[in-house]
Design an enzyme around this catalytic site. Sequence first.
Site, PDB file in Angstrom:
ATOM      1  N   ARG A   1       0.900  -1.011   0.041  1.00  0.00           N
ATOM      2  CA  ARG A   1       0.158   0.049  -0.066  1.00  0.00           C
ATOM      3  C   ARG A   1       0.916   1.152   0.167  1.00  0.00           C
ATOM      4  O   ARG A   1       1.982   1.316   0.790  1.00  0.00           O
ATOM      5  CB  ARG A   1      -0.746   0.071   0.995  1.00  0.00           C
ATOM      6  CG  ARG A   1      -2.043  -0.972   1.270  1.00  0.00           C
ATOM      7  CD  ARG A   1      -3.012  -0.481  -0.276  1.00  0.00           C
ATOM      8  NE  ARG A   1      -4.291  -1.234  -0.159  1.00  0.00           N
ATOM      9  CZ  ARG A   1      -4.390  -2.435  -1.038  1.00  0.00           C
ATOM     10  NH1 ARG A   1      -3.243  -2.858  -1.618  1.00  0.00           N
ATOM     11  NH2 ARG A   1      -5.128  -3.158  -1.168  1.00  0.00           N
TER      12      ARG A   1
ATOM     13  N   GLU B   1      -4.861   7.494  -5.072  1.00  0.00           N
ATOM     14  CA  GLU B   1      -4.907   6.790  -6.335  1.00  0.00           C
ATOM     15  C   GLU B   1      -6.023   7.393  -7.085  1.00  0.00           C
ATOM     16  O   GLU B   1      -7.294   7.188  -6.598  1.00  0.00           O
ATOM     17  CB  GLU B   1      -4.920   5.110  -6.293  1.00  0.00           C
ATOM     18  CG  GLU B   1      -3.808   4.674  -5.780  1.00  0.00           C
ATOM     19  CD  GLU B   1      -3.605   3.052  -5.550  1.00  0.00           C
ATOM     20  OE1 GLU B   1      -4.875   2.596  -5.696  1.00  0.00           O
ATOM     21  OE2 GLU B   1      -2.662   2.541  -5.196  1.00  0.00           O
TER      22      GLU B   1
ATOM     23  N   HIS C   1      -1.606   0.193  -9.977  1.00  0.00           N
ATOM     24  CA  HIS C   1      -2.195  -0.692  -8.893  1.00  0.00           C
ATOM     25  C   HIS C   1      -2.757  -1.989  -9.721  1.00  0.00           C
ATOM     26  O   HIS C   1      -4.023  -2.610  -9.545  1.00  0.00           O
ATOM     27  CB  HIS C   1      -3.066  -0.161  -8.054  1.00  0.00           C
ATOM     28  CG  HIS C   1      -3.486  -0.925  -6.950  1.00  0.00           C
ATOM     29  ND1 HIS C   1      -3.936  -0.138  -5.681  1.00  0.00           N
ATOM     30  CD2 HIS C   1      -3.544  -2.111  -6.489  1.00  0.00           C
ATOM     31  CE1 HIS C   1      -3.994  -1.257  -4.692  1.00  0.00           C
ATOM     32  NE2 HIS C   1      -3.923  -2.209  -5.072  1.00  0.00           N
TER      33      HIS C   1
END
Length: 350
Positions: A252, A281, A301
């Site tokens: 993360r 994000e 991601h």
Amino acid sequence: MNPPKERAPMPHPGPGTGPRPRVVVTESLNDAGVRRLRAAADVVFLDKSLPEARQRATLLDAEVIVSQIHPVDSGLIAAAPRLRAIAKHGVGVDNIDVAAATARGIPVLFAPGANAASVAEHTLAAALAVARRFGELDAAVRRRDFSVRQDLHQLDLEGRTIAVLGYGNTGRRVLGLAHAALGMRGIAYDRFPQQPEALPPGSRYTDSLEEALRGADVVTVHLPLTPQTRGLVGRDQLALLPRGGIVVNVGRGGVVDEYALADALRGGHLFGAAVDVFTTEPPLPDNPLLAPDLRTLLTPHVGGLGGSASVAIAHMLADDILTVLQGGTPSHVVTPDYRSPAPPAVSPTG
């Protein structure tokens, strides 16, 4: 890994049992899971082109929300009267207010281990791409510039030491791949007690972050974002790495201080970094890791979105969502005690 076989739909309410439940998917869900869910529910994909108010209205009408990175906050949870479950597409639940869901007796579903192989492959590929400077070399060839071959500094990873921060499903796979493919020695770091796991030859376990960092040529981060891990790898920790190290963050974004990482790269202490997760994000325009002078490999991601992993996650979530809609007890729940007012017990590693 062979793709999971297609499964038959679970039994579902038949005609005349009332309106069909609504499942809202905020980003994506593999067709294998969508087909199974549509046998029992209306599946709606959130239209991100709509104004935020219209998007929120769609979510407020959901009985189940399936989210990858879309925030499911306490306000949304409190205001969604029909909400019966929240499903995380993956493992890390930092985008979901688990405490608020638990307070309402709403299970937070997730897919532990389903994408571990995909993330592990991404991790090792990213480390190799940074070490061999593939991004820079690709750009040079597109400029028709072969002069970079004359003074090229690359790193070989064979026989080096890799520190795996977070020795869960993914961390174990990363260390196994790194040893099998490149003969790398491993340092497996985890702050939480675990059952003894077989480590590859030349590897060791530690509960000391400092020890893990001091001995590593490559550091891979697989930790969830919790109050204990936020900012865990900061300026002081990065300084412990030997000069010329590589950092790969697939855990993360908030676990690694992005400003400290950018400074360590710009100052030459680190050889390079691969980052698949960000504090915000998509990353904001002023994110320091977007600077063009840094040797970084940035991806949106996607570490856990390999083809087989997407199918496995879809099936795991579909199993539990259908179980909830039928009034049963789901198998993969972040808070198994969600039916009682107890603090959430988030799994330490994925």
